[in-house]
Motif scaffolding. Structure first.
Motif, PDB file in Angstrom:
ATOM      1  N   THR A   1      30.683  56.568  35.692  1.00  0.00           N
ATOM      2  CA  THR A   1      30.456  57.993  35.512  1.00  0.00           C
ATOM      3  C   THR A   1      29.024  58.253  35.094  1.00  0.00           C
ATOM      4  O   THR A   1      28.389  57.439  34.430  1.00  0.00           O
ATOM      5  N   GLU A   2      28.530  59.385  35.480  1.00  0.00           N
ATOM      6  CA  GLU A   2      27.178  59.796  35.098  1.00  0.00           C
ATOM      7  C   GLU A   2      27.177  60.439  33.719  1.00  0.00           C
ATOM      8  O   GLU A   2      26.163  60.479  33.053  1.00  0.00           O
TER       9      GLU A   2
ATOM     10  N   ARG B   1      30.864  51.544  40.412  1.00  0.00           N
ATOM     11  CA  ARG B   1      30.097  52.753  40.093  1.00  0.00           C
ATOM     12  C   ARG B   1      30.697  53.354  38.839  1.00  0.00           C
ATOM     13  O   ARG B   1      31.915  53.410  38.704  1.00  0.00           O
TER      14      ARG B   1
END
Length: 138
Positions: free
Chosen positions: A47-48, A45
């Motif tokens: 970072t946004e 996953r």
């Protein structure tokens, strides 16, 4: 009858390591699906927020070499710079890959890959384009 997507990847059962089957209409698409699949196996996953990009140039004598060398570079960026990617602009000509990758810092990774292998690796022409099976050392 279910129609297969033009490009994609799926995890295959393997006794000791991890394995993927990837497919796409062309070599650039196959390389992208392989990178996406490898990151999926690791449950990465990112970072946004802040985006980062990397430019890569990869050379090899054949499609299998390009695949292993490209995935090795993506794996190296994950290990050394904690980067993973969700946007790929890939261009293949002769024995050269030019790539612009965009993504972010890894915030979670539940599994690790040690290396991309040549074990039973072939890039095969199929009706819809190309297909490969890749084994990863874990």
């Amino acid at each position: 009858m279910v129609q297969q997507e033009l490009a994609g990847f799926e995890e295959l059962d393997h006794t000791a390591d991890w394995s993927l089957r990837v497919w796409a209409p062309d070599l650039a698409g196959l390389l992208e699906q392989a990178a996406r699949g490898m990151q999926s196996l690791c449950a990465v996953r990112i970072t946004e927020g802040q985006r980062q990009s990397k430019d890569l140039r990869v050379e090899a004598n054949d499609a299998e070499g390009l695949l292993v060398n490209f995935l090795g570079e993506v794996l190296h960026l994950a290990e050394q710079e904690h980067l993973a990617f969700d946007k790929f602009e890939l261009s293949v000509s002769d024995s050269m890959l030019n790539a612009r990758l965009e993504g972010g810092l890894i915030v979670e990774q539940t599994k690790e890959i040690k290396a991309v292998t040549y074990h039973n690796l072939t890039v095969d022409k199929v009706t819809a384009g190309l297909e490969a099976r890749i084994v990863f050392d874990v």
